[in-house]
Design an enzyme around this catalytic site. Structure first.
Site, PDB file in Angstrom:
ATOM      1  N   PHE A   1       0.844  -1.197   0.000  1.00  0.00           N
ATOM      2  CA  PHE A   1       0.000   0.000   0.000  1.00  0.00           C
ATOM      3  C   PHE A   1       0.874   1.239   0.000  1.00  0.00           C
ATOM      4  CE2 PHE A   1       0.944  -0.310   4.438  1.00  0.00           C
ATOM      5  CZ  PHE A   1       0.768   0.953   4.988  1.00  0.00           C
TER       6      PHE A   1
ATOM      7  N   PRO B   1       7.296  12.074  -1.697  1.00  0.00           N
ATOM      8  CA  PRO B   1       8.580  12.692  -1.341  1.00  0.00           C
ATOM      9  C   PRO B   1       8.465  13.951  -0.493  1.00  0.00           C
ATOM     10  CG  PRO B   1       8.607  11.997  -3.639  1.00  0.00           C
ATOM     11  CD  PRO B   1       7.209  11.784  -3.152  1.00  0.00           C
TER      12      PRO B   1
ATOM     13  N   ILE C   1      25.517  -4.374  26.753  1.00  0.00           N
ATOM     14  CA  ILE C   1      25.938  -5.594  27.449  1.00  0.00           C
ATOM     15  C   ILE C   1      26.973  -6.349  26.631  1.00  0.00           C
ATOM     16  CG2 ILE C   1      25.138  -7.907  28.129  1.00  0.00           C
ATOM     17  CD1 ILE C   1      22.551  -6.565  29.118  1.00  0.00           C
TER      18      ILE C   1
ATOM     19  N   GLU D   1       4.455   3.638  10.178  1.00  0.00           N
ATOM     20  CA  GLU D   1       3.043   3.795  10.563  1.00  0.00           C
ATOM     21  C   GLU D   1       2.826   4.988  11.477  1.00  0.00           C
ATOM     22  OE1 GLU D   1       1.669   2.100   8.671  1.00  0.00           O
ATOM     23  OE2 GLU D   1       2.171  -0.021   8.657  1.00  0.00           O
TER      24      GLU D   1
END
Length: 401
Positions: free
Chosen positions: A127, A132, A353, A379
């Site tokens: 979709f 731009p 870590i 999204e």
């Protein structure tokens, strides 16, 4: 992960589906993900395996050949897949959003034509909203459709199209002023067109060009592209729902469930980062003992695990809200915002870590470190989520003075 990110109240069918997907991820995705990602190679074998599992039709109704499962089931599957490699979950997500939009808003003919082939994975969906120059401002869309007899002629340039090359069906949002007088609010003069095309790059049908893949920092393997329309003729019966002017609402409905998907992806990546961090902390020794026995590292692990658990709980709540038929934009926005932010933080803590080894491409955490930022944008950015959350809270807690 015997304790974290467990989901109460699942049916036997849901548990069986998740067990199958988890097994597939452990055996078919994790062992090859980093190598494929470094080569930016489309994971065809993995996609074929997901198709055999029926995941392309997971939420498509049984009458169209799908499994007819809930958004919750789908989100939990996405969480597992993203734990293996986030790019694969992106391949599924865009397909799912188009199938969902068809199921919710398509005409009977459109559902009959597309959904059975989408359920079988024969038609892959993508979709396209972004352009731009517009970013998060959907109202600024300039791509346009003009009525010409029994067809529409589309012109414009779209951006950030996931599955742009590999898809064969694209839901494209453009302006369509026909029937909408000047001065009509922008979101009331937008239409979603169902554009069929050949997979690949270059001119994939007359008037439609997919220039090539956009080179990205992370989220590799999956093709992200532009889409250029130059006098692209689309039959009027390929207007989603058969009526112009409803495209904005159709797309927002799809994006709403897409935000649950992005939250699920954040949960999956964070889970994997925690797994890698807690394992490495027990293997790496400093000052005569595993670094997991140092309080500073234990504090990090505690914070990471708490964030994984909190994000998972919010994602599950948002999915269940949507499945109940209720409006869930507040819950979806919160889940997407929290899960993406926590994902970034958990991945960075796992990276810390690992010390200097986290900077090496030989270690999986390096890939996760480059993938997590995409979830902060996809999204809708964190700022967009905060706007949605804030507006909905003011609706819910309106002061009656």
């Amino acid at each position: 992960m015997a304790r974290l990110a467990q989901t109460a109240g699942l049916t036997d069918v849901q548990q069986e589906i998740l067990s199958t997907v988890r097994d597939f991820v452990d055996k078919e995705i994790i062992p090859v993900a980093t190598e494929l990602e470094h080569r930016d190679e489309y994971p065809q074998a993995i996609v074929d395996g997901l198709r055999e599992l029926g995941l392309f039709g997971l939420m498509i109704p049984e009458e169209y050949g799908g499994l007819g499962e809930s958004l919750l089931t789908y989100a939990l599957c996405v969480e597992e897949i993203a734990r293996g490699w986030m790019s694969v979950s992106g391949i599924i997500n865009t397909h799912f959003i188009v199938a969902y939009m068809l199921k919710q808003h398509g005409t009977r003919e459109q559902k009959d034509h597309f959904l059975p082939r989408m359920a079988a994975g024969e038609v892959r969906g993508a979709f396209s909203m972004s352009e731009p120059g517009l970013g998060s401002d959907v109202s600024a869309i300039t791509s346009k459709a003009v009525k010409d007899g029994d067809a529409y002629v589309l012109n414009g340039q779209k951006m950030w199209l996931t599955n742009g090359g590999t898809s064969s069906l694209v839901a494209v949002l453009v302006r369509s002023d026909e029937g909408h007088p000047e001065g009509t609010a922008p979101h009331r003069s937008m239409t979603t067109f169902l554009v069929e095309k050949e997979p690949g790059f270059g001119e994939v049908r007359p008037g439609l060009t997919i220039p090539g893949k956009i080179d990205k920092m992370g989220y590799k393997g999956v093709d992200t592209t532009e889409l250029i329309m130059d006098d692209l003729r689309i039959p009027a019966d390929r207007v989603l729902g058969g009526v112009t002017g409803r495209g904005f609402y159709q797309m927002m409905d799809g994006v709403e469930v897409g935000r649950v998907n992005v939250a699920a992806r954040g949960c999956g990546v964070a889970q994997r980062a925690f797994e890698l961090g807690v394992r490495y902390a027990q293997q790496r020794h400093t000052f005569g003992k595993p670094i997991a026995q140092h309080q500073a590292v234990q504090f990090k692990l505690a914070e990471m695990a708490t964030k994984v658990e909190a994000a998972h709980a919010m994602m599950v709540n948002a999915a269940r809200k949507k499945d109940s038929g209720e409006r869930n934009d507040l819950e979806a926005g919160m889940a997407k915002y929290l899960a993406s932010e926590y994902c970034k933080e958990v991945v960075e803590d796992s990276f810390r870590i690992h010390g200097g080894y986290g900077f090496s491409k030989e270690y999986e955490i390096e890939r996760l470190y480059r993938e997590a930022p995409m979830l902060l944008i996809g999204e809708g950015t964190a700022e967009i989520q905060k706007m949605i959350i804030g507006r909905r809270l003011l609706e819910e807690y309106r002061f009656q003075g």
